[in-house]
Design a protein around this motif. Structure first.
Motif: not given
Length: 124
Positions: A57-61, A20-22, A1-15
């Motif tokens: 942000p995909a660079k983080a993965l 990438i860190s967040a 079964m394919i399930r969606g796993v969600r998440g979110a985070i806010t970032v302090d500044c646009n750098t």
């Protein structure tokens, strides 16, 4: 079964470093919280609000061992008036036998306001 796993985070500044860190922190919690192995993942969608454009942000993965061949796509979140700003959101499509109600969705920092109804949400 394919399930969606969600998440979110806010970032302090646009750098690049902040984005990438967040994103790396968010992905770490999603992966560990659900015991996800790269071979279980069909795809990952990562969106940012329009005020975050200093990095993909995909660079983080790619910092995670074994995740090189997992398909990842970055996109922009809808610019809805009065919506949460400086936010990275993740949707991971995972092959798992875990029941829907046991999936751990992760909302960190200011993004905790997005889904306060999820009792199994990890909070920082």
């Amino acid at each position: 079964m394919i399930r969606g796993v969600r998440g979110a985070i806010t970032v302090d500044c646009n750098t690049e470093e902040a984005i990438i860190s967040a994103t790396e922190e968010l992905l770490k919690h999603v992966i560990e919280g659900n015991n996800i192995l790269p071979e279980q993942v069909a795809s990952v969608f990562i969106s940012t609000t329009e005020d975050l454009n200093a990095a993909f942000p995909a660079k983080a993965l790619r910092k995670f061992a074994g995740w090189t061949y997992v398909p990842v796509m970055c996109m922009r979140e809808l610019a809805v008036p009065n919506s949460l700003q400086m936010c990275v959101r993740v949707m991971m499509h995972v092959d798992t036998a875990v029941p829907q109600e046991e999936i751990v969705h992760v909302y960190l920092e200011g993004a905790k306001v997005l889904r306060p109804d999820l009792g199994n949400t990890l909070a920082k």
